[in-house]
Design a protein around this motif. Structure first.
Motif, PDB file in Angstrom:
ATOM      1  N   THR A  54       0.327  -4.003  -0.695  1.00  0.00           N
ATOM      2  CA  THR A  54       0.165  -2.628  -0.225  1.00  0.00           C
ATOM      3  C   THR A  54       0.556  -1.642  -1.334  1.00  0.00           C
ATOM      4  N   CYS A 108      -4.281   2.093   3.194  1.00  0.00           N
ATOM      5  CA  CYS A 108      -3.398   0.980   2.807  1.00  0.00           C
ATOM      6  C   CYS A 108      -2.151   0.980   3.689  1.00  0.00           C
ATOM      7  N   THR A 161      -3.020  -0.303   7.110  1.00  0.00           N
ATOM      8  CA  THR A 161      -3.229  -1.757   7.109  1.00  0.00           C
ATOM      9  C   THR A 161      -1.883  -2.468   7.220  1.00  0.00           C
ATOM     10  N   LEU A 162      -0.897  -1.993   6.480  1.00  0.00           N
ATOM     11  CA  LEU A 162       0.429  -2.617   6.545  1.00  0.00           C
ATOM     12  C   LEU A 162       1.042  -2.433   7.939  1.00  0.00           C
TER      13      LEU A 162
END
Ligand code: AMP
Ligand code: ZN
Length: 498
Positions: free
Chosen positions: A358, A378, A381-382
């Motif tokens: 990330t 990003c 997504t994490l």
């Protein structure tokens, strides 16, 4: 290597600062005759994000932003309201600083005011006259556009095809055009009209033209060439073209190594502007929306693209932000309730790898012309990965360590974008939590955080004593106040949804 889109070269280029490890930036500030609108705020938030990213990448940034505190519009407002131009400018300079603070925009390193830099401007105008790039006429001084072989190179305009940017009228109604040698020439210095603020100069009493202040202040505070000159795309012509012409003709060298411009904020596909009357003031919007939600909305669109604003979009941005906040609260709760002797519930290596990935992906997105929407992607997504991984888990101490790495990174990266997530404090819980705790848990203090703990404890004791009516009453009271309660094997998990 950071790449940025340079308006002058019309392409993305590697950013190479004039001095290693340092960035000198100048972003044109507001003309202070009104509270700033959301369009202005977009430009200032974009450059705040850019500045913060440079700092995070280890650069020492000197950020200069002027305040235009003498101008036709300020003078017009002052005469409308029967007060001095200085008074109007003071009021809106202070309001601007407050608005920027409220929007989480960091203060510039230096904030010069035009009225305090008149000497530097007069010296620059004189230099241009001495070098044959400007001429005085009846107390005005004009820049001779035809004397600059590069005029038009920033905005990509051909001098022969250009129309004069705007026509100004003299107080006596006579067109100012007939004082200019060429209609494209622009004012560096304007002769004083009666009752206007004015300063002594070699050409008589007068005041500076708009463009000259940025040329004078960039040179004075940053030295030339500066690394980055920025502003909204509407400033490319004539403002930045003229600044560039003045500085390059006076100093025989580049004015700015890079030129960056943010796209326009629009309402119904039309540029938000004071003159069109389709504007929303920043401080009004912040009465309805959280600054973090506004910034989330702004950064979900690339800084160079047009951005269509609506209050619905702010609500969506707020929901997106809440998803991150809920995930962070969940992680904090799980870590706090980690059990030393619990078996490991997570694949620590996998989480550490995702965290590292990330960080890398965020950096590549931002290195690519400050692609904040991709950088936010990003982070999301994490967040999604952690939500899935942690669902239904009890953490061991070791699991808590890698979970903290993930949550710390989420907070760090949001901070780089100017979105500092505050840990929930007592101030964010409703005051009624105290009276509920007084009624149901014999709480006698004044702190909402303690009151919440007392209520959770009282509910646990009530359940242990099989006093279901009391346990339910406490739960209902908390739900009423906006808390969400989940019973888990480690006890009640209470989060505040507001
Ligand atoms: P002004 O006070 O009009 O000089 O504007 C201050 C800053 O706001 C400048 O950098 C402008 O380019 C920028 N600006 C004005 N309107 C908009 C808009 N609708 N969207 C984005 N930036 C804007
Ligand atoms: Zn400027």
């Amino acid at each position: 290597m950071i790449k940025l889109y340079d308006t002058k070269q019309r392409r993305k280029v590697d950013f190479i600062p004039r001095e290693e490890g340092k960035v000198s930036m100048y972003v044109c500030g507001p003309t202070v005759y009104n509270r700033i609108h959301l369009g202005n705020a977009r430009t200032f938030i974009s450059f705040d994000m850019i500045r913060r990213y440079f700092e995070w990448r280890g650069y020492n940034v000197t950020f200069v932003q002027n305040v235009t505190d003498v101008d036709d519009k300020i003078i017009a407002k002052a005469s409308e309201e029967g007060r001095s131009a200085a008074d109007v400018a003071k009021e809106y300079t202070e309001a601007f600083i407050a608005d920027m603070h409220a929007a989480g925009v960091a203060a510039p390193t230096i904030r010069p005011k035009a009225t305090e830099e008149i000497d530097a401007m007069i010296a620059l105008v004189q230099k241009l006259i001495d070098k044959g790039h400007a001429y005085a006429k009846e107390g005005d001084v004009y820049f001779d556009v035809r004397s600059d072989a590069h005029y038009g190179s920033l905005s990509g305009r051909n001098i022969d095809e250009m129309e004069a940017g705007h026509r100004e009228l003299r107080a006596d109604g006579k067109g100012v055009e007939d004082r200019k040698r060429d209609p494209l020439d622009f004012a560096l210095w304007k002769a004083a009209k009666p009752g206007e603020p004015s300063w002594e100069s070699p050409w008589g009493l007068g005041r500076p033209g708009w463009h000259i202040e940025c040329s004078a202040m960039s040179e004075k505070y940053l030295g030339l060439p500066i690394d980055i000159h920025g502003g909204g795309a509407d400033l490319i012509f004539p403002h930045h073209e003229n600044e560039c012409a003045q500085s390059e003709c006076a100093y025989d060298g580049a004015f700015s190594r890079y030129w960056m411009h943010s796209g326009m904020l629009q309402i119904n596909s039309e540029k938000m502007s004071k003159s069109l009357g389709n504007f929303l003031l920043l401080h009004q919007v912040l009465e309805e929306a959280r600054p973090l939600a506004l910034r989330m909305l702004m950064l979900q669109t690339h800084y160079r693209s047009p951005l269509d604003f609506s209050m619905e979009r702010i609500d969506e941005a707020n929901s997106a932000l809440s998803r991150i906040e809920t995930a962070l609260e969940n992680m904090a709760w799980l870590c706090k309730n980690a059990q030393t002797d619990a078996p490991s519930a997570l694949d620590e290596k996998d989480i550490e790898a995702v965290v590292e990935q990330t960080r890398e992906d965020f950096t590549s997105a931002m290195d690519d012309d400050f692609n904040a929407p991709a950088a936010l992607g990003c982070i999301f997504t994490l967040v999604g990965h952690m939500n899935t991984t942690l669902a239904g888990k009890t953490l061991s101490d070791k699991d808590a360590v890698c979970t903290k790495h993930a949550s710390n990174l989420i907070k760090e990266l949001l901070g780089v974008l100017g979105m500092k997530i505050e840990d929930k404090t007592s101030a964010s819980y409703p005051e009624e939590t105290i009276s509920l705790a007084a009624d149901m848990a014999d709480y006698t203090g004044e702190n909402t955080n303690e009151a919440l703990s007392a209520l959770i404890e009282a509910r646990t004791s009530a359940k242990a004593a099989k006093d279901w009516a009391k346990a339910d009453a406490i739960r209902d009271g908390l739900i009423e106040l906006g808390f969400i309660i989940e019973d888990t094997p480690q006890g009640a998990k209470v989060t505040y949804a507001g």
